[in-house]
Design a protein around this motif. Sequence first.
Motif, PDB file in Angstrom:
ATOM      1  N   ARG A  53       0.528  -0.845  -0.002  1.00 26.67           N
ATOM      2  CA  ARG A  53       0.080   0.083   0.206  1.00 26.67           C
ATOM      3  C   ARG A  53       0.972   0.942   0.034  1.00 26.67           C
ATOM      4  NH1 ARG A  53      -1.375  -0.544   6.086  1.00 26.67           N
ATOM      5  NH2 ARG A  53       0.138   0.549   6.777  1.00 26.67           N
ATOM      6  N   TYR A  54       0.459   2.356  -0.070  1.00 23.48           N
ATOM      7  CA  TYR A  54       0.979   3.452  -0.647  1.00 23.48           C
ATOM      8  C   TYR A  54       0.190   4.646   0.509  1.00 23.48           C
ATOM      9  CZ  TYR A  54       4.447   7.079  -1.986  1.00 23.48           C
ATOM     10  OH  TYR A  54       4.577   8.922  -1.511  1.00 23.48           O
ATOM     11  N   LEU A  55       0.651   5.337   1.078  1.00 21.43           N
ATOM     12  CA  LEU A  55      -0.368   5.878   1.916  1.00 21.43           C
ATOM     13  C   LEU A  55      -1.575   5.782   1.773  1.00 21.43           C
ATOM     14  CD1 LEU A  55       0.584   9.428  -0.730  1.00 21.43           C
ATOM     15  CD2 LEU A  55       1.566   9.133   1.860  1.00 21.43           C
ATOM     16  N   ARG A  76       5.858  -2.601   6.183  1.00 23.66           N
ATOM     17  CA  ARG A  76       6.935  -1.661   5.784  1.00 23.66           C
ATOM     18  C   ARG A  76       8.045  -2.360   5.223  1.00 23.66           C
ATOM     19  NH1 ARG A  76       3.989   1.278   9.387  1.00 23.66           N
ATOM     20  NH2 ARG A  76       5.984   2.211  10.416  1.00 23.66           N
ATOM     21  N   SER A  77       8.525  -0.716   4.917  1.00 24.50           N
ATOM     22  CA  SER A  77       9.548  -0.817   3.373  1.00 24.50           C
ATOM     23  C   SER A  77      10.787  -0.234   3.680  1.00 24.50           C
ATOM     24  CB  SER A  77       9.604  -0.528   2.392  1.00 24.50           C
ATOM     25  OG  SER A  77      10.278  -0.876   1.364  1.00 24.50           O
ATOM     26  N   ARG A  78      12.413  -0.341   3.975  1.00 23.74           N
ATOM     27  CA  ARG A  78      13.002   0.874   4.175  1.00 23.74           C
ATOM     28  C   ARG A  78      12.997   1.909   2.608  1.00 23.74           C
ATOM     29  NH1 ARG A  78      15.834  -3.677   6.936  1.00 23.74           N
ATOM     30  NH2 ARG A  78      17.048  -3.181   9.059  1.00 23.74           N
ATOM     31  N   ASN A  79      12.385   1.589   1.525  1.00 26.85           N
ATOM     32  CA  ASN A  79      11.791   2.088   0.309  1.00 26.85           C
ATOM     33  C   ASN A  79      10.704   3.755   0.798  1.00 26.85           C
ATOM     34  OD1 ASN A  79      13.459   1.189  -1.524  1.00 26.85           O
ATOM     35  ND2 ASN A  79      12.208  -0.415  -1.451  1.00 26.85           N
ATOM     36  N   ASP A  80      10.084   2.962   1.662  1.00 26.48           N
ATOM     37  CA  ASP A  80       9.607   3.641   2.532  1.00 26.48           C
ATOM     38  C   ASP A  80       9.776   4.418   3.785  1.00 26.48           C
ATOM     39  OD1 ASP A  80       6.746   5.695   3.087  1.00 26.48           O
ATOM     40  OD2 ASP A  80       5.702   4.091   2.047  1.00 26.48           O
ATOM     41  N   LEU A  81       9.758   5.805   3.757  1.00 26.38           N
ATOM     42  CA  LEU A  81       9.697   6.618   5.029  1.00 26.38           C
ATOM     43  C   LEU A  81       8.493   6.651   5.759  1.00 26.38           C
ATOM     44  CD1 LEU A  81      13.055   8.880   4.523  1.00 26.38           C
ATOM     45  CD2 LEU A  81      13.077   6.759   5.556  1.00 26.38           C
ATOM     46  N   THR A  82       7.584   6.719   4.817  1.00 27.12           N
ATOM     47  CA  THR A  82       6.284   6.577   6.507  1.00 27.12           C
ATOM     48  C   THR A  82       5.533   5.177   6.758  1.00 27.12           C
ATOM     49  OG1 THR A  82       5.181   6.843   3.732  1.00 27.12           O
ATOM     50  CG2 THR A  82       5.757   8.978   5.077  1.00 27.12           C
ATOM     51  N   TYR A 110       4.042   5.703  17.259  1.00 23.17           N
ATOM     52  CA  TYR A 110       5.663   5.416  17.373  1.00 23.17           C
ATOM     53  C   TYR A 110       6.481   4.957  16.081  1.00 23.17           C
ATOM     54  CZ  TYR A 110       2.641   1.046  15.886  1.00 23.17           C
ATOM     55  OH  TYR A 110       2.002   0.346  15.284  1.00 23.17           O
ATOM     56  N   SER A 111       5.909   5.644  14.627  1.00 25.29           N
ATOM     57  CA  SER A 111       6.461   4.840  13.896  1.00 25.29           C
ATOM     58  C   SER A 111       6.194   6.806  13.040  1.00 25.29           C
ATOM     59  CB  SER A 111       6.386   3.514  13.430  1.00 25.29           C
ATOM     60  OG  SER A 111       7.083   3.184  11.961  1.00 25.29           O
ATOM     61  N   SER A 112       7.327   7.092  12.124  1.00 26.71           N
ATOM     62  CA  SER A 112       7.308   8.456  11.104  1.00 26.71           C
ATOM     63  C   SER A 112       7.878   8.692  10.170  1.00 26.71           C
ATOM     64  CB  SER A 112       6.250   9.240  11.381  1.00 26.71           C
ATOM     65  OG  SER A 112       7.204   9.551  12.120  1.00 26.71           O
ATOM     66  N   GLN A 113       7.908   9.350   9.557  1.00 27.69           N
ATOM     67  CA  GLN A 113       9.213   9.396   8.780  1.00 27.69           C
ATOM     68  C   GLN A 113       9.860  10.513   9.480  1.00 27.69           C
ATOM     69  OE1 GLN A 113       7.828  12.143   5.395  1.00 27.69           O
ATOM     70  NE2 GLN A 113       9.939  12.819   4.455  1.00 27.69           N
ATOM     71  N   LYS A 154       1.456  10.980   5.157  1.00 27.04           N
ATOM     72  CA  LYS A 154       2.525  10.530   4.998  1.00 27.04           C
ATOM     73  C   LYS A 154       3.327  11.243   6.574  1.00 27.04           C
ATOM     74  CE  LYS A 154       4.368  12.136   1.061  1.00 27.04           C
ATOM     75  NZ  LYS A 154       4.329  12.852  -0.278  1.00 27.04           N
ATOM     76  N   HIS A 155       3.463  11.848   6.959  1.00 21.00           N
ATOM     77  CA  HIS A 155       4.176  12.405   7.847  1.00 21.00           C
ATOM     78  C   HIS A 155       3.620  12.282   9.364  1.00 21.00           C
ATOM     79  CE1 HIS A 155       6.206  15.347   5.915  1.00 21.00           C
ATOM     80  NE2 HIS A 155       4.860  15.746   4.848  1.00 21.00           N
ATOM     81  N   PHE A 156       2.743  12.059   9.577  1.00 20.57           N
ATOM     82  CA  PHE A 156       2.495  11.462  10.928  1.00 20.57           C
ATOM     83  C   PHE A 156       2.184   9.575  11.706  1.00 20.57           C
ATOM     84  CE2 PHE A 156      -0.634  11.422  14.313  1.00 20.57           C
ATOM     85  CZ  PHE A 156      -0.659  12.464  14.851  1.00 20.57           C
ATOM     86  N   GLY A 157       2.253   9.201  10.531  1.00 20.17           N
ATOM     87  CA  GLY A 157       2.582   7.810  10.981  1.00 20.17           C
ATOM     88  C   GLY A 157       2.147   7.166  10.887  1.00 20.17           C
ATOM     89  N   GLN A 158       2.288   5.925   9.953  1.00 16.04           N
ATOM     90  CA  GLN A 158       1.322   4.376   9.791  1.00 16.04           C
ATOM     91  C   GLN A 158       1.439   3.209  10.429  1.00 16.04           C
ATOM     92  OE1 GLN A 158       0.800   4.531   4.744  1.00 16.04           O
ATOM     93  NE2 GLN A 158       1.787   6.065   5.520  1.00 16.04           N
ATOM     94  N   THR A 159      -0.189   2.743  11.480  1.00 15.47           N
ATOM     95  CA  THR A 159       0.081   1.530  11.566  1.00 15.47           C
ATOM     96  C   THR A 159       0.294   0.557  10.395  1.00 15.47           C
ATOM     97  OG1 THR A 159      -1.369   2.225  13.176  1.00 15.47           O
ATOM     98  CG2 THR A 159      -1.287   0.139  13.251  1.00 15.47           C
TER      99      THR A 159
END
Length: 445
Positions: free
Chosen positions: A41-43, A155-161, A225-228, A435-440
């Motif tokens: 997924r993305y965003l 989760r991916s190192r290609n997507d900081l979000t 707990y996780s975000s860009q 994008k900036h606030f974090g994604q579960t």
Amino acid sequence: GDPSGGAGAGSGTNKLRKLGFPEEGPGRWALGSISGVFGRRYLLRPNCALEFFFATHEAPLLVVFKDAARRQKLWSELRARHHSAGASRGRHRHPTAGSAFPLLRSPEALAALGQPGPDFSSRQILERSGLTAEWQQRRISNFEYLLRLNQMAGRSRNDLTQYPVMPWVLADYSSSELDLENPDTFRDLTKPIGALNPKRLTAFIERYELFDDDVMPSFMYGSHYSSQGIVLHYLVRQEPFSSLAVQFQGGRFDCPERLFLSFAQAWASSNESMTDVKELIPELFYCPEVLVNSNELPLGTVEAETNLPATAACNAAVKPSNADADANADPNAEPQGDAAAKEGGECRPVGDVELPPWARGDPREFIRLHRLALESEYVSKNLHNWIDLVFGCKQTGEEAVRARNLFYYLTYEGAVDLDQIEDPMMRKATVAQIKHFGQTPAQLL
């Protein structure tokens, strides 16, 4: 077709080029080198991306499509090419090939005969993998298990979000010796970071119970707990993250007091601040270089004895509506750093990350002991509790409420459909929020 399996060659060239694969140049990938493909997924938009993993030294590739239909079209074409290439090779197939289903080895690929390959849910992927049984039998390490869960959860190192997330496992950053036999050395893995401090938790619960909105669901934690911002907070000392951090902060490094100064400070902030519930990232368990300012970056100065909690810096750059008002650093705000220098006080430059006394000032020793802590008996027996909070049954719904693990609603998968938002301003604001606030992570259990 091209017997080499090149994605941009042979009779399928035009078709693949139209789908997004280049005809020639550095953007060519051989089908024979692909070792795995995962739907992404993305965003928070489901089924709109694919991530390719390679058996060669090439870095994983994340491809984001405008819609699910285009992604599925590329997947179908690649599958057709894959079957053709595998059949033409016979016994000369790529060495990573599986006998029943050559070349691709991701869970989706192995079960894709008659199935919609990349569209398996994350939960189905985990169930088919047998990974949990391997971990329970201690055939793989805690570190590897967590990395694989992150991968399966999108989760991916290609997507900081959506960067891989790891737990704080230690609670002792002040002792001269690290005692891995003492339970008090460790963080309580049965609780989310936000619930570790009883006094702070009371405030979070009060906000949840008093929150009243006709549209927006109530939440306990307005930050994530996780975000860009958190990823860049930890990795600011090494490129390309240094440059990304400058870009993230509007053209400069964040103010020095909010940088990743020390583990003791970061742990204290995560336990005390109302706007900081960050966890860790994988690099802090294997990469000592991220703890060293080897590039001599101009990170500013702080008071010589400063031990300020880095609160807002490591959450996000855009303030969410009705979430924590001060949860995110404003990248356009005037920098507050170097205050001591301006006021004539004693100051020191921000350099390497300050390590706990038990690390003896050696980043490699810290990483060695930190990894030992992750693989310790205490963590091995309790890690499943943290996994339930982040990837499992306590991630959402009533279980999340009981576990004191409820975040702002726009951090969850399925909370919003961007394609249905017609107002351009509202869509832009929602994208910025996600994008900036974090994604579960996607729920696995």
